[in-house]
Design an enzyme around this catalytic site. Sequence first.
Site, PDB file in Angstrom:
ATOM      1  N   GLU A 192       0.829  -1.204   0.000  1.00 45.25           N
ATOM      2  CA  GLU A 192       0.000   0.000   0.000  1.00 45.25           C
ATOM      3  C   GLU A 192       0.863   1.254   0.000  1.00 45.25           C
ATOM      4  OE1 GLU A 192      -2.678  -1.466  -1.036  1.00 45.25           O
ATOM      5  OE2 GLU A 192      -4.042  -0.359   0.269  1.00 45.25           O
ATOM      6  N   HIS A 243       7.361   7.152   8.294  1.00 46.87           N
ATOM      7  CA  HIS A 243       8.226   6.731   7.188  1.00 46.87           C
ATOM      8  C   HIS A 243       9.714   6.881   7.530  1.00 46.87           C
ATOM      9  CE1 HIS A 243       4.753   7.182   4.053  1.00 46.87           C
ATOM     10  NE2 HIS A 243       4.486   6.336   5.030  1.00 46.87           N
TER      11      HIS A 243
END
Length: 302
Positions: free
Chosen positions: A175, A270
């Site tokens: 994703e 991230h």
Amino acid sequence: MAGPRTPRPRTSSRLRRATAVLGLSAAVVAGAPAAMAEPRTDVTPPVVTADQVMPHLGALQRIADRDGGNRAHATQGYRDSVAYVKAALDKAGFRTSLHRFTHNGATGYSLIADWPGGDPEHIVFAGAHLDSVETGPGINDNGSGSAALLATALEVSKSGLKPNSHLRFAWWGAEEPGMVGSSAYVRELPAAERDRIDVYLNVDMAGTKNNRPWLVVQDDPAAAEAFNAYFAARNLRTVKIGIGGSDHVSFGDAGIPVGGFATGLDDCTHQACDRVENVDPVTETTSTNAFISTVWRLAVRP
Ligand code: ZN
């Protein structure tokens, strides 16, 4: 951001319910106790503690630690993440399968888990992405949603839930590179099977620190109402958002009503510091209970 919506005919639902009643009678004749076979409409959702959620995040952290620091598409960290979730679901009585797709020349996997029973013409579908980016272990993004979803599924099993709707769960792969797993799954669904999905519920980043508001997707009215009411009853701040930014986009684009929430980006999103210490256990547990409560409300009710 959402694609065009197609109207969903519901005229045959009365007929489907009648068929379900006939199925129930057959089960009674076959000797199953009526109380076991009858779908429940009065069930109070269970409430979990941090002890039932945080260990899953610890497990995903250990997987990343031993597999090179991440759980990204096409890595051992992702494969081990799937194996961890799948083993827990198999043990709990779910019917699991892997949905395969190709991205960047490598095979990817989404994990699909069906809870046996419920009306197959009315599916309540809940999902979260299990992959991380390559630069970190992805524990808040989105080990946290994956753990909340797994804890929800395990509560379904523990309580022996007999929902009126069929319950399906999914942990999406790839994703982070752009909703690859969920869009591949939706694209390959036959139109008739898409029409059976009454609602798709998503959870992406469930444990963000520092008392951030819950960002609640406002699309399917019943799902939005359930999440809004859950947080309002606890004096927790919410912000209403539209479809966008996460896995539910794939379903919304196909005209399937969607719901769900996120707790928002954090300073480690991230990055290598998106570790288990980056998740607030109280927020994670509240998110999990909000998810459990809504799955119960939407799946148990006729
Ligand atoms: Zn995410």
